[in-house]
Enzyme design. Structure first.
Site, short mmCIF file in Angstrom:
data_model
loop_
_atom_site.label_atom_id
_atom_site.label_comp_id
_atom_site.label_asym_id
_atom_site.label_seq_id
_atom_site.Cartn_x
_atom_site.Cartn_y
_atom_site.Cartn_z
N ARG A 34 -14.99 -3.12 -9.42
CA ARG A 34 -13.52 -3.07 -9.40
C ARG A 34 -12.97 -3.79 -8.17
NH1 ARG A 34 -9.40 -1.02 -5.75
NH2 ARG A 34 -7.56 -0.60 -6.99
N THR A 46 -5.90 1.54 3.08
CA THR A 46 -6.11 0.14 3.45
C THR A 46 -5.34 -0.22 4.71
OG1 THR A 46 -6.37 -0.54 1.17
CG2 THR A 46 -5.45 -2.19 2.64
N THR A 67 -0.26 -1.24 0.58
CA THR A 67 -1.32 -0.25 0.52
C THR A 67 -1.04 0.62 -0.69
OG1 THR A 67 -2.47 1.51 1.73
CG2 THR A 67 -0.09 1.35 2.07
N GLY A 68 -2.07 1.29 -1.17
CA GLY A 68 -1.86 2.17 -2.31
C GLY A 68 -2.60 1.69 -3.54
N THR A 107 -9.92 -3.74 3.08
CA THR A 107 -10.11 -2.39 2.52
C THR A 107 -11.49 -2.25 1.88
OG1 THR A 107 -9.09 -0.76 1.04
CG2 THR A 107 -9.27 -2.99 0.20
N SER A 121 -11.77 4.08 4.73
CA SER A 121 -11.21 3.28 3.65
C SER A 121 -11.23 1.79 3.96
CB SER A 121 -9.77 3.71 3.42
OG SER A 121 -9.10 3.75 4.67
C1 SD4 Z 1 -6.88 -0.86 -3.47
N1 SD4 Z 1 -4.83 -1.03 -2.23
O1 SD4 Z 1 -8.05 -1.20 -3.47
C2 SD4 Z 1 -6.22 -0.65 -2.14
C3 SD4 Z 1 -6.47 0.76 -1.73
C4 SD4 Z 1 -5.55 1.30 -0.73
O2 SD4 Z 1 -4.83 2.97 0.47
O3 SD4 Z 1 -4.63 0.72 -0.27
N2 SD4 Z 1 -5.72 2.49 -0.36
O4 SD4 Z 1 -6.25 -0.63 -4.49
#
Ligand code: SD4
Length: 331
Positions: free
Chosen positions: A220, A192, A243-244, A210, A89
């Site tokens: 995106r 991330t 993260t997320g 990330t 990731s």
């Molecule tokens: C995103 N926040 O591109 C990142 C992805 C991520 O765990 O954190 N994944 O939206």
């Protein structure tokens, strides 16, 4: 003064938490329980997201132990995750977008309030280091796509094939499954790295990098290169990183919010919890959404919280580097 401030902080937080709890029906007391209190504050401190944060913390810590700055530490720390092909990731080994391209988002912010970022950057192993150069060598904050790549190549970065055979196979498998468009963050093993640190001098810095959501739409961009969303640093107050699901983090400007909440007297833990609670209050939270935050304040006190279970964070403090399960808001 300290105890009065604490009292105000607790009363305010307690009232808000109680209001949210009754509104959403989750266990009252959950938020209060995980608040870190009376901890001894220690510098330097490194806190980062997920299991792979452990090795990133290690690198960051070593730099600060050797007298290096928080800024160098956060960059070199997350460089470790960027180069690790087993972290699918971030950087090399990251899962590609829907078209099969690995596109990277990253940012860095220092104690002087300066920041740099890159979005949708391809072919470069260390996007966060490009972000640092954007910060140091240009009057801009963010470069994206081909322009970011050109800037990187002009500044001595080399093109690298970031798509590992494993990531390519996963993408092919996803295509076979009908290529249904349902990108997810933080689920399974997609995560991330965000890392914030405070050095011996009390200087704070942060970095976030990330490959974004797996199989995302071409072009995106998530929260990770957005200052205030994926990362925010205010050297007088503290720092936070996310993260997320980036869309949720951007809509609520989570990292900036956490720093502002700390400025207004909350501990990092309280602030992370309030940012997640605010998210629940203000945007539509779908079934699979996950968001997690980590934060540090000027005293070296830390916090972490996520929307759902499963978020882990790595904390290096007092010569110990440990992985923790973050407390969370809802099942
Ligand atoms: C995103 N926040 O591109 C990142 C992805 C991520 O765990 O954190 N994944 O939206």
């Amino acid at each position: 003064m300290g105890s009065r401030r604490n009292f105000i902080r607790k009363s305010l937080f307690g009232a808000l938490a109680a209001g949210f709890a009754s509104r959403y029906g989750y266990a009252s007391g959950l938020i209060e329980k995980s608040v870190i209190q009376n901890q001894e504050f220690i510098k330097p401190t490194v806190i980062s997201t997920w299991f792979h944060g452990l090795e990133a913390n290690e690198a960051a810590w070593k730099i600060m132990q050797d007298g290096g700055s928080a800024l160098d530490a956060v960059e070199k720390g997350v460089n470790v995750s960027e180069a690790n092909p087993s972290v699918n990731s971030v950087g090399y080994g990251g899962l590609p977008d829907a078209s099969g391209n690995v596109t990277l988002d990253a940012c860095i912010m220092g104690s002087d309030g300066n920041a740099g970022s890159v979005a949708c950057l391809q072919h470069i192993l260390h996007p966060v280091s490009v972000a640092r150069l954007v910060m140091e060598k240009t009057p801009h904050l963010m470069l994206s796509g081909d322009g970011a790549l050109k800037f990187a190549l002009d500044n001595g970065f080399r093109k690298t094939n970031l798509l590992t055979p494993e990531a390519k196979a996963a993408w092919k498998e996803w295509k076979k499954s009908g290529s249904s468009y349902a990108p997810m963050a933080n689920w399974e093993n997609h995560d991330t790295i965000g890392l914030v640190a405070i050095d011996h001098n009390g200087s704070i810095a942060g970095a976030c990098t990330t490959s974004g959501m797996a199989f995302k739409h071409q072009g995106r961009v998530g929260d990770s290169p957005i200052i205030g969303a994926g990362l925010y640093v205010d050297n007088k107050v503290g720092a936070a990183t996310a993260t997320g699901e980036g869309e949720a983090v951007m809509k609520t400007l989570g990292s900036f919010l956490i720093v502002e909440l700390m400025r207004n007297g909350m501990s990092p833990q309280e602030a992370c919890e309030m940012a997640i609670t605010r998210l629940l209050e203000t945007i539509y939270v779908h079934k699979n959404m996950q968001v997690g935050y980590v934060a540090v304040n000027k005293a070296g006190e830390t916090g972490a919280f996520s929307l759902k279970p499963g978020f882990q964070y790595a904390l290096f403090q007092d010569n110990e580097n440990k992985l923790f399960d973050a407390p969370y808001l809802m099942d």
